[in-house]
Design a protein around this motif. Structure first.
Motif: not given
Length: 372
Positions: A206-214, A196-202, A14-15, A36-42
């Motif tokens: 997602f909470s960062p604690r719900r994301i794991t990077v391997s 950053s997109i996935l964790c954006d509240p807008k 978003l920034p 919002r159209w792209l990442h909430i309403r998809m």
């Protein structure tokens, strides 16, 4: 707006989208509307973004087409209900994602970061794919959007997501793991932007604690990732406890030996929210001995890591076998007896080629289920 054709708007956090719209002379609140159209309403069609002026929609449609991933096939496991999403990119490259139902009603999605993988791990089917390229942040995020749309259309919406949104986001998986095709830290910038997109509240919220990077062990990139996203979880695909064996299984170890990766993990700033896991694929007669268990327990305790022990998942032409169930249990018991935390993880989707190490960009090839 001609230069917008070179910008993939779905890849912009978003920034960055606000900054771009400002450069174009557009009010920055328009960026939030588009986000919002792209990442909430998809939504991936400008005409449907009805709170944007028609003239702006027409200009954007001409200069900024919105690419999306197309579903080629989406087989569902008869064993555990996991769904493999075989997806086609704009250049006809095939990637795969897996949506996995978990105990307690939770859902985890395993997503890809590259087409194929340049790491060359000998036990992984993805390493056999000759065509390789990075995915954009938009292509990474779109894997979650595809899953949300499919789940929503299938009646799997739930409450309590992003202010009670009732559209596709209401069917969002609860957890995201970057454990699909590719090495996430070899596609660093796109993965950072995608998170950053996935964790954006807008957006996805997602909470960062719900994301794991391997990672297979790109040690120099680990501190950089945590600097950007300090509270995500890390998983190290370890799979061997000596450099001699690991170099044979995982070529990355020639440049980043085990001690160097351990040093990188030990040097991370402390966080009560971050978990570190060692992903350990058990290969019969290769890395499943008692001495391996002892070394593994020592390393895990040194960095406070939890071990996920994963019996090898077979794939056509694989040069390895999974150990017997008795051997697997004995290995895990010894690690636990030595004071390390360990879980035995039976990978999901084995009958549809969706298990750990099986993703190979193929259209739902069936693989044999594990022997009892």
């Amino acid at each position: 707006m001609e230069h917008l054709a070179k910008v993939e708007l779905t890849s912009l956090p978003l920034p960055a989208l606000r900054e771009l719209f400002g450069q174009l002379g557009l009010p920055k609140f328009r960026a939030e509307q588009v986000f919002r159209w792209l990442h909430i309403r998809m939504v991936r069609e400008w005409d449907l973004m009805t709170d944007l002026p028609k003239s702006l929609r027409e200009r954007l449609a001409e200069s900024a087409p919105l690419a999306k991933l197309n579903v080629v096939k989406s087989p569902i496991s008869k064993i555990d209900g996991s769904q493999k999403l075989v997806l086609s990119c704009h250049d006809d490259q095939i990637i795969e994602s897996v949506v996995m139902p978990m105990p307690g009603g939770w859902t985890t999605e395993c997503i890809s970061s590259q087409v194929g993988c340049p790491m060359g791990c000998d036990f992984c089917a993805t390493a056999r794919i000759p065509t390789r390229r990075n995915l954009s942040a938009g292509e990474i995020v779109e894997q979650i959007a595809v899953a949300c749309r499919l789940r929503y259309s299938g009646g799997l919406a739930r409450g309590g997501v992003s202010g009670g949104e009732k559209g596709p986001l209401s069917a969002r998986p609860q957890n995201i793991v970057f454990m699909g095709m590719g090495e996430p830290l070899a596609n660093f910038n796109a993965v950072v932007d995608a998170i950053s997109i996935l964790c954006d509240p807008k957006g996805y919220g997602f909470s960062p604690r719900r994301i794991t990077v391997s990672t297979v062990g790109l040690a120099r990139r680990v501190p950089d990732l945590i600097a950007h996203h300090p509270n995500i979880h890390l998983a190290w695909s370890l799979t061997a406890t000596t450099d001699e064996v690991r170099e044979r299984l995982m070529p990355v170890n020639r440049g980043v030996p085990i001690a160097k990766m351990l040093e990188a993990l030990e040097g991370l700033p402390a966080s009560s929210h971050r978990k570190i896991t060692f992903e350990y694929a058990l290969l019969k007669g290769v890395n499943d001995g008692d001495d391996d268990a002892r070394r593994l327990a020592k390393m895990a305790k040194a960095v406070g890591a939890h071990v996920n022990a994963i019996p090898f998942n077979v794939w056509p032409g694989a040069p390895y076998e999974r150990p017997s169930r008795n051997r697997v249990r004995k290995f895990a018991r010894l690690v636990e007896h030595l004071g390390a935390s360990i879980s035995l993880r039976e990978s999901k989707g084995q009958d549809i080629g969706a298990a750990c190490g099986q993703l190979a960009g193929e259209e739902g090839q069936s693989l044999p289920a594990p022997a009892s």
